[in-house]
Enzyme design. Structure first.
Site, PDB file in Angstrom:
ATOM      1  N   CYS A  73     -15.900 -10.822 -36.376  1.00 27.58           N
ATOM      2  CA  CYS A  73     -14.565 -10.256 -36.617  1.00 27.58           C
ATOM      3  C   CYS A  73     -14.076 -10.416 -38.044  1.00 27.58           C
ATOM      4  O   CYS A  73     -13.491  -9.492 -38.611  1.00 27.58           O
ATOM      5  CB  CYS A  73     -13.554 -10.853 -35.641  1.00 27.58           C
ATOM      6  SG  CYS A  73     -13.197 -12.615 -35.906  1.00 27.58           S
ATOM      7  N   HIS A 112      -9.852 -15.425 -34.255  1.00 27.53           N
ATOM      8  CA  HIS A 112     -10.129 -13.993 -34.206  1.00 27.53           C
ATOM      9  C   HIS A 112      -9.178 -13.230 -35.114  1.00 27.53           C
ATOM     10  O   HIS A 112      -7.963 -13.376 -35.045  1.00 27.53           O
ATOM     11  CB  HIS A 112     -10.006 -13.453 -32.777  1.00 27.53           C
ATOM     12  CG  HIS A 112     -10.288 -11.983 -32.715  1.00 27.53           C
ATOM     13  ND1 HIS A 112     -11.548 -11.460 -32.928  1.00 27.53           N
ATOM     14  CD2 HIS A 112      -9.477 -10.907 -32.510  1.00 27.53           C
ATOM     15  CE1 HIS A 112     -11.497 -10.144 -32.848  1.00 27.53           C
ATOM     16  NE2 HIS A 112     -10.258  -9.789 -32.603  1.00 27.53           N
ATOM     17  N   ASP A 127      -8.286  -3.193 -34.267  1.00 32.52           N
ATOM     18  CA  ASP A 127      -9.261  -4.284 -34.172  1.00 32.52           C
ATOM     19  C   ASP A 127     -10.634  -3.679 -33.891  1.00 32.52           C
ATOM     20  O   ASP A 127     -10.868  -3.163 -32.795  1.00 32.52           O
ATOM     21  CB  ASP A 127      -8.854  -5.256 -33.059  1.00 32.52           C
ATOM     22  CG  ASP A 127      -9.800  -6.438 -32.924  1.00 32.52           C
ATOM     23  OD1 ASP A 127     -10.805  -6.489 -33.645  1.00 32.52           O
ATOM     24  OD2 ASP A 127      -9.515  -7.315 -32.088  1.00 32.52           O
TER      25      ASP A 127
END
Length: 280
Positions: A73, A112, A127
């Site tokens: 991420c 994250h 995302d």
């Protein structure tokens, strides 16, 4: 400032196969989000190989664009945020606590990266970096409303920890992560990434993880288990036995070409451990 890396937008767009509009609109955000999610896989090969994870723009472009690799991420979302900012989008990068497959009583760290994008239609959550459940489209910051994406529905709920993102999988709502609206900087992500990529208890230093959505399906690889899951939740799983088989699946399905060094550092040292997990 001299010495700063500039974004090679043309190379990035070629990497994700996007030739649509570039104005900072909702339509552009949706188009880029989908193309990026389906083109740049989630993967942790470098973590398993004990290579440093570098989050500066030059390193991200080299790895994700030029070398056609994936990342986790902090890498893929950092690149996506840089692209959006280059195009004139108003982007705030955030950080969340993963709740996917974590019992409620288990605390999780802020590990994250995600982002908030301000648009005339209102703020949106974007995302492109959550493994086998990466979002393929942004969703509005509307609470407790089921929102469609090109893959499974999503929704946002208010929570005592801020907000919770959920995904509807095979008809059931499942928590994905919780987050607040506090902005974060690259130094914050570097600290979180260092912990995530080096701490002995981190899943990323123990297990091979790769994920990539494609039209109507999810591809995921966890250690030796390669899974193709449909949007109905039904999945086909193939158990891989060797480093060569794993490398073949990563190449054929995820577009990740491993070198002999990659296999020697990131796959072979872990195979016995992964086989023992499967047997036990």
């Amino acid at each position: 400032m001299s010495g700063e890396t500039t974004l090679d937008l043309e190379a990035y767009l070629a990497r994700i196969g996007y030739d649509g509009p570039l104005a900072p609109t909702l339509g552009t955000l949706k188009g880029l989000h989908y193309a990026h999610a389906l083109s740049i896989p989630f993967e942790n090969i470098d973590v398993l190989a004990k290579r440093p994870i570098l989050l500066d723009l030059a390193s991200l472009q080299k790895k994700l664009v030029t070398e056609k690799r994936g990342g986790y991420c902090f890498e893929v979302n950092a690149l996506f945020a840089a692209v959006l900012k280059e195009l004139g989008f108003d982007v705030t990068t955030l950080i969340g606590r993963v709740r996917w497959m974590s019992p409620e009583e288990v605390d999780t760290a802020r590990s994250h990266m995600l982002m908030r994008v301000e648009l005339p239609e209102g703020p949106y959550l974007a995302d492109v970096g959550f493994g086998g459940l990466t979002m393929t489209g942004p969703i509005r910051f509307d609470m407790d409303v089921e929102q469609q994406t090109p893959h499974e529905p999503r929704r946002l709920l208010t929570h005592e920890d801020g907000f919770e993102l959920q995904a509807k999988i095979a008809g059931d709502w499942t928590p994905i992560y919780r987050f607040t609206m506090e902005p974060h900087r690259r130094t914050d992500y570097e600290v979180a990434s260092w912990y995530t990529s080096t701490h002995p208890s981190s899943i990323f230093v123990q297990f091979l993880i790769a994920g990539l959505p494609r039209d109507g399906q999810w591809l995921s690889l966890f250690n030796r288990d390669f899974k193709i899951r449909g949007l109905d939740g039904k999945a086909e799983t193939r158990v891989l036995d060797s480093a060569d088989e794993i490398a073949e699946v990563l190449d054929t399905w995820f577009g990740i070409s491993l070198s002999e060094e990659d296999k020697a550092l990131a796959i072979e040292p872990y195979l016995d451990q992964w086989r023992a997990m499967s047997a036990g």
